[in-house]
Design an enzyme around this catalytic site. Structure first.
Site, PDB file in Angstrom:
ATOM      1  N   PHE A  24       0.823  -1.215   0.000  1.00 28.96           N
ATOM      2  CA  PHE A  24       0.000   0.000   0.000  1.00 28.96           C
ATOM      3  C   PHE A  24       0.855   1.262   0.000  1.00 28.96           C
ATOM      4  CE2 PHE A  24      -4.309  -1.481   1.190  1.00 28.96           C
ATOM      5  CZ  PHE A  24      -4.049  -2.752   1.669  1.00 28.96           C
ATOM      6  N   THR A  55      -3.735   2.625  -8.663  1.00 29.23           N
ATOM      7  CA  THR A  55      -4.771   3.643  -8.847  1.00 29.23           C
ATOM      8  C   THR A  55      -5.272   3.673 -10.292  1.00 29.23           C
ATOM      9  OG1 THR A  55      -5.037   6.047  -8.938  1.00 29.23           O
ATOM     10  CG2 THR A  55      -2.815   5.245  -9.128  1.00 29.23           C
ATOM     11  N   ASP A  56      -6.485   4.181 -10.460  1.00 34.80           N
ATOM     12  CA  ASP A  56      -7.013   4.378 -11.818  1.00 34.80           C
ATOM     13  C   ASP A  56      -6.302   5.522 -12.546  1.00 34.80           C
ATOM     14  OD1 ASP A  56      -8.073   6.534 -10.381  1.00 34.80           O
ATOM     15  OD2 ASP A  56     -10.157   6.168 -10.974  1.00 34.80           O
ATOM     16  N   GLU A  57      -5.560   6.343 -11.783  1.00 34.17           N
ATOM     17  CA  GLU A  57      -4.958   7.530 -12.402  1.00 34.17           C
ATOM     18  C   GLU A  57      -3.872   7.171 -13.425  1.00 34.17           C
ATOM     19  OE1 GLU A  57      -4.325  10.869  -9.792  1.00 34.17           O
ATOM     20  OE2 GLU A  57      -5.803  10.126  -8.372  1.00 34.17           O
ATOM     21  N   TYR A  62       2.648  11.967  -9.796  1.00 37.47           N
ATOM     22  CA  TYR A  62       2.094  10.878  -8.960  1.00 37.47           C
ATOM     23  C   TYR A  62       1.684   9.700  -9.833  1.00 37.47           C
ATOM     24  CZ  TYR A  62      -1.515   8.164  -6.551  1.00 37.47           C
ATOM     25  OH  TYR A  62      -2.274   7.130  -6.053  1.00 37.47           O
ATOM     26  N   LYS A 112       3.222   5.850 -10.088  1.00 38.50           N
ATOM     27  CA  LYS A 112       2.432   4.644  -9.833  1.00 38.50           C
ATOM     28  C   LYS A 112       2.445   3.743 -11.080  1.00 38.50           C
ATOM     29  CE  LYS A 112       0.281   3.585  -6.726  1.00 38.50           C
ATOM     30  NZ  LYS A 112       0.623   2.843  -5.463  1.00 38.50           N
ATOM     31  N   ASN A 162     -10.869   6.953  -3.274  1.00 38.79           N
ATOM     32  CA  ASN A 162     -11.471   6.462  -2.025  1.00 38.79           C
ATOM     33  C   ASN A 162     -11.879   7.624  -1.138  1.00 38.79           C
ATOM     34  OD1 ASN A 162      -9.872   3.355  -1.053  1.00 38.79           O
ATOM     35  ND2 ASN A 162     -10.278   4.088  -3.110  1.00 38.79           N
ATOM     36  N   HIS A 175      -4.550  19.082 -14.783  1.00 40.16           N
ATOM     37  CA  HIS A 175      -5.652  18.437 -14.052  1.00 40.16           C
ATOM     38  C   HIS A 175      -6.418  17.453 -14.930  1.00 40.16           C
ATOM     39  CE1 HIS A 175      -8.991  19.408 -10.883  1.00 40.16           C
ATOM     40  NE2 HIS A 175      -8.734  18.121 -10.964  1.00 40.16           N
TER      41      HIS A 175
HETATM   42  P1  NAD Z   1      -1.609   7.702   2.233  1.00 41.22           P
HETATM   43  O1  NAD Z   1      -0.744   8.793   1.685  1.00 41.22           O
HETATM   44  O2  NAD Z   1      -2.740   8.049   3.137  1.00 41.22           O
HETATM   45  O3  NAD Z   1      -0.701   6.659   3.031  1.00 41.22           O
HETATM   46  C1  NAD Z   1       0.532   6.197   2.551  1.00 41.22           C
HETATM   47  C2  NAD Z   1       1.251   5.506   3.688  1.00 41.22           C
HETATM   48  O4  NAD Z   1       2.505   4.998   3.183  1.00 41.22           O
HETATM   49  C3  NAD Z   1       1.589   6.422   4.855  1.00 41.22           C
HETATM   50  O5  NAD Z   1       1.258   5.794   6.075  1.00 41.22           O
HETATM   51  C4  NAD Z   1       3.093   6.619   4.738  1.00 41.22           C
HETATM   52  O6  NAD Z   1       3.732   6.864   5.984  1.00 41.22           O
HETATM   53  C5  NAD Z   1       3.524   5.312   4.112  1.00 41.22           C
HETATM   54  N1  NAD Z   1       4.792   5.410   3.394  1.00 41.22           N
HETATM   55  C6  NAD Z   1       5.153   6.375   2.503  1.00 41.22           C
HETATM   56  N2  NAD Z   1       6.386   6.130   2.049  1.00 41.22           N
HETATM   57  C7  NAD Z   1       6.814   4.981   2.652  1.00 41.22           C
HETATM   58  C8  NAD Z   1       7.997   4.216   2.553  1.00 41.22           C
HETATM   59  N3  NAD Z   1       9.022   4.592   1.767  1.00 41.22           N
HETATM   60  N4  NAD Z   1       8.103   3.080   3.281  1.00 41.22           N
HETATM   61  C9  NAD Z   1       7.088   2.701   4.093  1.00 41.22           C
HETATM   62  N5  NAD Z   1       5.938   3.400   4.229  1.00 41.22           N
HETATM   63  C10 NAD Z   1       5.802   4.524   3.503  1.00 41.22           C
HETATM   64  O7  NAD Z   1      -2.115   6.902   0.963  1.00 41.22           O
HETATM   65  P2  NAD Z   1      -3.488   6.107   0.750  1.00 41.22           P
HETATM   66  O8  NAD Z   1      -4.500   7.063   0.254  1.00 41.22           O
HETATM   67  O9  NAD Z   1      -3.762   5.282   1.925  1.00 41.22           O
HETATM   68  O10 NAD Z   1      -3.082   5.177  -0.475  1.00 41.22           O
HETATM   69  C11 NAD Z   1      -2.579   3.861  -0.255  1.00 41.22           C
HETATM   70  C12 NAD Z   1      -2.295   3.223  -1.602  1.00 41.22           C
HETATM   71  O11 NAD Z   1      -3.499   3.170  -2.363  1.00 41.22           O
HETATM   72  C13 NAD Z   1      -1.301   4.010  -2.442  1.00 41.22           C
HETATM   73  O12 NAD Z   1      -0.455   3.088  -3.094  1.00 41.22           O
HETATM   74  C14 NAD Z   1      -2.177   4.778  -3.436  1.00 41.22           C
HETATM   75  O13 NAD Z   1      -1.476   4.999  -4.646  1.00 41.22           O
HETATM   76  C15 NAD Z   1      -3.312   3.785  -3.631  1.00 41.22           C
HETATM   77  N6  NAD Z   1      -4.603   4.378  -3.996  1.00 41.22           N
HETATM   78  C16 NAD Z   1      -5.127   5.427  -3.276  1.00 41.22           C
HETATM   79  C17 NAD Z   1      -6.373   5.930  -3.622  1.00 41.22           C
HETATM   80  C18 NAD Z   1      -7.015   7.044  -2.828  1.00 41.22           C
HETATM   81  O14 NAD Z   1      -8.070   7.543  -3.229  1.00 41.22           O
HETATM   82  N7  NAD Z   1      -6.461   7.467  -1.700  1.00 41.22           N
HETATM   83  C19 NAD Z   1      -7.079   5.383  -4.689  1.00 41.22           C
HETATM   84  C20 NAD Z   1      -6.516   4.314  -5.405  1.00 41.22           C
HETATM   85  C21 NAD Z   1      -5.281   3.816  -5.033  1.00 41.22           C
HETATM   86  P1  TYD Z   2      -7.898  14.703  -4.603  1.00 43.76           P
HETATM   87  O1  TYD Z   2      -8.691  14.362  -3.383  1.00 43.76           O
HETATM   88  O2  TYD Z   2      -6.583  15.404  -4.438  1.00 43.76           O
HETATM   89  O3  TYD Z   2      -7.716  13.339  -5.409  1.00 43.76           O
HETATM   90  P2  TYD Z   2      -7.128  13.093  -6.931  1.00 43.76           P
HETATM   91  O4  TYD Z   2      -6.461  14.318  -7.401  1.00 43.76           O
HETATM   92  O5  TYD Z   2      -6.177  11.969  -6.681  1.00 43.76           O
HETATM   93  O6  TYD Z   2      -8.315  12.708  -7.750  1.00 43.76           O
HETATM   94  O7  TYD Z   2      -8.796  15.581  -5.566  1.00 43.76           O
HETATM   95  C1  TYD Z   2     -10.064  15.114  -6.018  1.00 43.76           C
HETATM   96  C2  TYD Z   2     -10.585  16.122  -7.002  1.00 43.76           C
HETATM   97  O8  TYD Z   2     -10.885  17.338  -6.292  1.00 43.76           O
HETATM   98  C3  TYD Z   2      -9.575  16.507  -8.064  1.00 43.76           C
HETATM   99  O9  TYD Z   2     -10.275  16.731  -9.284  1.00 43.76           O
HETATM  100  C4  TYD Z   2      -8.987  17.807  -7.557  1.00 43.76           C
HETATM  101  C5  TYD Z   2     -10.142  18.435  -6.813  1.00 43.76           C
HETATM  102  N1  TYD Z   2      -9.791  19.285  -5.652  1.00 43.76           N
HETATM  103  C6  TYD Z   2     -10.346  20.540  -5.519  1.00 43.76           C
HETATM  104  O10 TYD Z   2     -11.144  20.999  -6.364  1.00 43.76           O
HETATM  105  N2  TYD Z   2     -10.031  21.289  -4.427  1.00 43.76           N
HETATM  106  C7  TYD Z   2      -9.161  20.849  -3.482  1.00 43.76           C
HETATM  107  O11 TYD Z   2      -8.857  21.589  -2.506  1.00 43.76           O
HETATM  108  C8  TYD Z   2      -8.593  19.531  -3.612  1.00 43.76           C
HETATM  109  C9  TYD Z   2      -7.637  18.995  -2.585  1.00 43.76           C
HETATM  110  C10 TYD Z   2      -8.936  18.777  -4.726  1.00 43.76           C
END
Ligand code: NAD
Ligand code: TYD
Length: 355
Positions: free
Chosen positions: A79, A132-134, A158, A162, A188, A293
């Site tokens: 993760f 991620t879907d990104e 980013y 990924k 998420n 964006h």
């Molecule tokens: P997050 O930024 O909340 O958490 C990342 C965690 O990784 C943190 O606890 C951080 O301390 C740890 N970390 C960072 N670098 C590290 C390293 N070098 N060694 C060990 N630990 C390290 O991220 P998240 O939102 O929980 O995302 C988790 C995973 O899911 C990521 O791989 C992200 O790309 C993927 N993902 C996230 C979303 C989303 O909407 N948040 C959606 C799809 C996929």
């Molecule tokens: P974000 O939560 O950063 O996720 P991601 O960029 O990975 O999709 O942003 C979600 C969407 O919201 C994205 O289109 C950017 C937009 N956004 C804002 O409009 N205002 C904000 O302050 C932030 C953080 C994001």
């Protein structure tokens, strides 16, 4: 047992809590505790002996190797990542280091460990990479949702980092036969989401009387999935996913950002009305757009539904209500994140406990 990286972050901590609520199998949790890592997320576990936290950098040679040798897990779930697009625009270096080099180091450690396992354990072992879907880039308004066959077209540092990690994972399967699985999930939301991302930022800023920043025209589309549903998808893929396969994960919940803003404001108007009686929408502020964006993400989740019988449990209405309620019920968590006090949690709660 299983070893996970990044289990103190948003999704990782939700995953650990869910896993231990449903399974007796212990978890080794390796996390560097960057600004995004927060052990308060795991406070409900107390001293649960099934959870072993290790503070460390997966990108440092030897760290994962030592954990594998010591604990002999049956699976590794990756993760850990730098996860915020805006941060990757301001400073891409950490993203290259953790998401690419870090994943490479984990893969190298896992490859060496897996190669020497006895036949039965070798066959059962899994490496699951959370992505991620990104990585698929941006869709036009009329385009079909991303399938697993969609071309990789990452647009931010980013998503490019990924994408690179996904390619490495794929290559380790094809070249070395490593039993890998990859999930590519949509945005998420839910408990423990760091308030730099859109939904928690809106809730926290609204309650603090601060502006609700909307980038550009606010008509960008994201496909939102409640975090617990992402966790159940990962468990399903770990259990039944076909080796070397990619599974897209999403909730069929496309929303424009401005719709999200209005929904969060309406829920707060209902659950925690402003003292002056004005609607929270009064705090909406349009700001300069994010460079590069992506306009629209949408996930076609039919493969995981068909092959593994996975379905999200929450729809957007129920998930967003739960999320807003969680932030309202947890002001101390929010306060610690905002003040930086959550970083002291390691010293106060885990002194002498981390191995
Ligand atoms: P997050 O930024 O909340 O958490 C990342 C965690 O990784 C943190 O606890 C951080 O301390 C740890 N970390 C960072 N670098 C590290 C390293 N070098 N060694 C060990 N630990 C390290 O991220 P998240 O939102 O929980 O995302 C988790 C995973 O899911 C990521 O791989 C992200 O790309 C993927 N993902 C996230 C979303 C989303 O909407 N948040 C959606 C799809 C996929
Ligand atoms: P974000 O939560 O950063 O996720 P991601 O960029 O990975 O999709 O942003 C979600 C969407 O919201 C994205 O289109 C950017 C937009 N956004 C804002 O409009 N205002 C904000 O302050 C932030 C953080 C994001």
């Amino acid at each position: 047992m299983i070893l996970i990286t990044g289990g103190a972050g948003f999704i990782g901590s939700n995953f650990v809590l869910d896993w231990l609520a449903q399974s007796a199998e212990p978890v080794i949790n390796l996390d560097k505790l960057t600004y995004a890592g927060n052990l308060e997320n795991l406070a409900a576990l107390g001293d649960d002996p099934r959870h072993s936290f290790v503070q460390g950098d997966m990108g440092e040679p030897g760290v994962v190797d030592a954990l594998l040798a010591r604990h002999q897990p049956r699976a590794v779930l990756n993760f850990a990542a730098e996860s915020h697009v805006d941060r990757s625009i301001h400073g891409p270096e950490d993203f290259i280091q953790t998401n690419i080099v870090g994943t490479f180091r984990v893969l190298e450690a896992v490859r060496a460990y897996w190669a020497n396992l006895p036949a039965e354990q070798k066959t059962a072992f899994r490496f699951l990479h959370v992505s991620t879907d990104e990585v698929y880039g941006s869709l036009g308004a009329q385009d079909a949702a991303f399938t697993e066959e969609h071309r990789y077209e990452p647009n931010s540092p980013y998503s490019a980092s990924k994408a690179a990690s996904d390619h490495l994972v794929r290559a380790y399967h094809h070249t070395y036969g490593l039993p890998v699985l990859t999930t590519n999930c949509s945005n998420n939301y839910g408990p423990f989401h760091f308030p730099e991302k859109l939904i928690p930022l809106l809730i926290v800023n609204a309650l603090a009387g601060k502006p609700l920043p909307v980038y550009g025209d606010g008509l960008q589309v994201r496909d939102w999935l409640y975090v617990k549903d992402h966790c159940s998808a990962i468990r399903a893929v770990l259990q039944g996913g076909r080796l070397g396969e990619v599974y897209n994960v999403g909730g069929w919940n496309e929303k424009t950002n401005i719709e999200i803003v209005h929904t969060v404001c309406a829920l707060l108007d209902e659950l925690r009305p402003r003292a002056d009686g004005a609607p929270y929408q009064a705090q909406i502020t349009y700001v300069t757009d994010r460079p590069g964006h992506d306009r629209r993400y949408a996930i076609d989740a039919r493969k995981i539904e068909r092959e593994l019988g996975w379905k999200p449990a929450e729809d957007f209405d129920s998930g967003i209500r739960k999320t807003v309620q969680w932030y309202l019920a947890n002001p101390a968590w929010v306060e610690h994140v905002q003040s930086g006090a959550y970083r002291e949690w390691v010293q106060t709660q885990y002194a002498g406990n981390a191995s």
